[in-house]
Design an enzyme around this catalytic site. Sequence first.
Site, PDB file in Angstrom:
ATOM      1  N   SER A  46       0.799  -1.226   0.000  1.00  0.00           N
ATOM      2  CA  SER A  46       0.000   0.000   0.000  1.00  0.00           C
ATOM      3  C   SER A  46       0.828   1.270   0.000  1.00  0.00           C
ATOM      4  CB  SER A  46      -0.919   0.011   1.205  1.00  0.00           C
ATOM      5  OG  SER A  46      -0.155   0.006   2.390  1.00  0.00           O
ATOM      6  N   HIS A  94      -5.112  -4.625  -1.035  1.00  0.00           N
ATOM      7  CA  HIS A  94      -5.064  -3.623  -2.101  1.00  0.00           C
ATOM      8  C   HIS A  94      -5.128  -4.243  -3.494  1.00  0.00           C
ATOM      9  CE1 HIS A  94      -4.220  -0.181   0.522  1.00  0.00           C
ATOM     10  NE2 HIS A  94      -3.711  -1.117   1.301  1.00  0.00           N
ATOM     11  N   LYS A 138     -11.743  -1.325   0.679  1.00  0.00           N
ATOM     12  CA  LYS A 138     -11.035  -0.716  -0.450  1.00  0.00           C
ATOM     13  C   LYS A 138     -11.885  -0.916  -1.716  1.00  0.00           C
ATOM     14  CE  LYS A 138      -6.968  -1.357   2.325  1.00  0.00           C
ATOM     15  NZ  LYS A 138      -7.211  -0.165   3.140  1.00  0.00           N
TER      16      LYS A 138
HETATM   17  N1  PMP Z   1      -4.188  -4.950   5.362  1.00  0.00           N
HETATM   18  C1  PMP Z   1      -3.642  -3.995   4.605  1.00  0.00           C
HETATM   19  C2  PMP Z   1      -2.497  -4.351   3.705  1.00  0.00           C
HETATM   20  C3  PMP Z   1      -4.141  -2.692   4.647  1.00  0.00           C
HETATM   21  O1  PMP Z   1      -3.584  -1.735   3.886  1.00  0.00           O
HETATM   22  C4  PMP Z   1      -5.237  -2.401   5.498  1.00  0.00           C
HETATM   23  C5  PMP Z   1      -5.864  -1.025   5.572  1.00  0.00           C
HETATM   24  N2  PMP Z   1      -5.159   0.037   5.178  1.00  0.00           N
HETATM   25  C6  PMP Z   1      -5.753  -3.416   6.287  1.00  0.00           C
HETATM   26  C7  PMP Z   1      -5.222  -4.679   6.177  1.00  0.00           C
HETATM   27  C8  PMP Z   1      -6.881  -3.146   7.238  1.00  0.00           C
HETATM   28  O2  PMP Z   1      -8.086  -3.055   6.592  1.00  0.00           O
HETATM   29  P1  PMP Z   1      -9.357  -2.378   7.235  1.00  0.00           P
HETATM   30  O3  PMP Z   1      -9.384  -0.969   6.792  1.00  0.00           O
HETATM   31  O4  PMP Z   1     -10.503  -3.171   6.716  1.00  0.00           O
HETATM   32  O5  PMP Z   1      -9.244  -2.510   8.717  1.00  0.00           O
END
Ligand code: PMP
Length: 393
Positions: free
Chosen positions: A185, A213, A244
């Site tokens: 990300s 992602h 997402k």
């Molecule tokens: N895993 C990754 C790689 C993320 O980037 C994110 C959120 N940015 C999450 C898990 C967590 O997801 P959530 O927003 O549903 O808590």
Amino acid sequence: MNIFDKFQPLAQTRQAMAEKAGAFFNIVMEEVLSATEAVIDGRRVILAGSNNYLGLSFNRQCIEAACVAAREAGTGTTGSRMANGTLSGHVALERELSDFFGRSSTIVFSTGYIANLAMLSTVVGPGEVILLDADCHASIYDGCRLGSAEVIRFRHNDPGDLEKRLRRLQKRETNVLIVVEGLYSMLGDRAPLVEIAALKAQYGACLLVDEAHSLGVIGENGRGLAEEAGVEGEVDFVVGTFSKSLGTIGGFCTSSHPELDLIRYASRPYVFTASTAPSVIASTREALGVIRSQPELRHRLWEGAERLYQRLEEEGFRLGPEPSPVIAARFDDVDRAFAIWNGLLERGVYVNMVLPPATPDGGALLRCSLNAEHTRSQIDRIGDAYASLKHLA
Ligand code: PMP
């Protein structure tokens, strides 16, 4: 001694940054107009900092499904999945995710963060080892902390370093779980999944891939990097989020190990929090249907991503290693990044500013995320705004 004394260094850092950062610490989306526009501080801006990759947060059918479910089943479940919080929609969504990924079992969690907490704290235990890509998301690190497996990091996207550690661990005859992300990300780079899957098989480890992602974004059918790399058969656990490409909130893990179901009984993050609201489940189900039936959204997303990546590269910004819907401009100097972030906002473009220690190399990142609903003209306006600020980089 005051209980808040330990926060003094944080308060000072925040104060010092606030002087340079303008609106940074007070961003409120006063109105969200669409998947691509909002009003911030009275100004209409292009949203280029969300993870709404397919723009589905404003999809008409998804909104309608949420409204119907709220009317029929209420605003919340007010209970854990283990108690009164499993409604027929939760079970149907688990079935649909299993079907989408071609797996036998899926668990839906309340968020992606919770899915990682649950999996990493439960699926490996005392005496077992988690081998973690160093750039993994905070939720993966926090899951490791909640559990009791030993955690060893390997260098980001470096299969050679991973193999060195797997070789050393062979002597210990313990279970090893390798954990990586699909699309990372921060810089929008892909994991070298073919090499990682081969090492996993060679050393008899398990593999968990967080496709947060990449779901809906990568792969012919949108199943993520494992699909694109042709290694789904080597991935034991796929973790993902609804927050997402699916445009809602929630998380999941899917697997072909039938034992996945046992995680429900062993995992505190599954048991001790309320389940996702019926409206959210309903729009997520609808959004999953859109991912399946409208691959053109994914294609549009990539067209835009490649266009903007190329433009920013031509303008001389230092970007992540490959084009992707996450286009990160990298800065060694936090002050320059703040200046450009402020300039972008003044020009009606909102992007994410990422500061150390969240960044991979201690610098700052301006992370621009595109979605399928961004028009060509919006993408060009984003490019123009960056171009007009490049003298500050
Ligand atoms: N895993 C990754 C790689 C993320 O980037 C994110 C959120 N940015 C999450 C898990 C967590 O997801 P959530 O927003 O549903 O808590």
